[in-house]
Write a protein that holds these residues in place. Sequence first.
Motif, PDB file in Angstrom:
ATOM      1  N   UNK A  17       0.841  -1.198   0.000  1.00 25.01           N
ATOM      2  CA  UNK A  17       0.000   0.000   0.000  1.00 25.01           C
ATOM      3  C   UNK A  17       0.873   1.242   0.000  1.00 25.01           C
ATOM      4  N   UNK A  18       0.322   2.327  -0.516  1.00 23.32           N
ATOM      5  CA  UNK A  18       0.989   3.630  -0.489  1.00 23.32           C
ATOM      6  C   UNK A  18      -0.074   4.711  -0.607  1.00 23.32           C
ATOM      7  N   UNK A  19      -0.138   5.596   0.395  1.00 18.68           N
ATOM      8  CA  UNK A  19      -1.082   6.704   0.390  1.00 18.68           C
ATOM      9  C   UNK A  19      -0.775   7.630   1.552  1.00 18.68           C
ATOM     10  N   UNK A  20      -1.021   8.912   1.331  1.00 22.81           N
ATOM     11  CA  UNK A  20      -0.957   9.908   2.408  1.00 22.81           C
ATOM     12  C   UNK A  20       0.352   9.897   3.196  1.00 22.81           C
ATOM     13  N   UNK A  21       1.486   9.790   2.489  1.00 24.02           N
ATOM     14  CA  UNK A  21       2.779   9.854   3.155  1.00 24.02           C
ATOM     15  C   UNK A  21       3.203   8.572   3.847  1.00 24.02           C
TER      16      UNK A  21
ATOM     17  N   UNK B  85      13.219   2.099  -1.508  1.00 21.84           N
ATOM     18  CA  UNK B  85      12.066   2.002  -2.408  1.00 21.84           C
ATOM     19  C   UNK B  85      10.768   2.304  -1.671  1.00 21.84           C
ATOM     20  N   UNK B  86      10.645   1.820  -0.445  1.00 21.23           N
ATOM     21  CA  UNK B  86       9.437   2.077   0.340  1.00 21.23           C
ATOM     22  C   UNK B  86       9.342   3.553   0.701  1.00 21.23           C
TER      23      UNK B  86
ATOM     24  N   UNK C 258       6.300   9.908  -2.608  1.00 25.87           N
ATOM     25  CA  UNK C 258       5.638  10.207  -3.876  1.00 25.87           C
ATOM     26  C   UNK C 258       4.131   9.976  -3.814  1.00 25.87           C
ATOM     27  N   UNK C 259       3.628   9.503  -2.680  1.00 22.63           N
ATOM     28  CA  UNK C 259       2.197   9.213  -2.570  1.00 22.63           C
ATOM     29  C   UNK C 259       1.341  10.473  -2.570  1.00 22.63           C
ATOM     30  N   UNK C 260       1.950  11.633  -2.362  1.00 27.20           N
ATOM     31  CA  UNK C 260       1.205  12.897  -2.366  1.00 27.20           C
ATOM     32  C   UNK C 260       0.955  13.422  -3.778  1.00 27.20           C
TER      33      UNK C 260
END
Length: 131
Positions: free
Chosen positions: A17-21, A51-52, A58-60
């Motif tokens: 998952x990746x979102x909101x920092x 990478x994480x 970059x999720x913003x």
Amino acid sequence: MFETDQASRALGIELVEAADGRAVATMVITESMVNGHDIAHGGYLFLLADSTFALACNSHGPVTVAAGAEISFVAAGRLGDRLIATAAERTTFGRNGIYDVTVHRETPAGPEVVAEFRGRSRVIQQTREAQ
């Protein structure tokens, strides 16, 4: 971004998952990642954490790169370990940010930390150009 990240994908890193920092990614230590001491080479642990970190910052939306990073190795990674990296934004200021990443493995006794990473980010452009 992750879809075109050939380095991470070639090493078997999987985005959870990746979102909101924030971001979570996993990687299994393979034979090609083990060094002469029969433990995971630190460069692979750094790559998973980095990478994480990239996924979190970059999720913003704006294109963001690493301005610097450091890692502390806490325990040895071993062949076959499934490592889980969890990144969290600590602060942003102007075009800069600070993110922490914890890399751990699950054990019968619970999570065991393998490495702690701190990354510093820098926004370099506000929108991602079509490729």
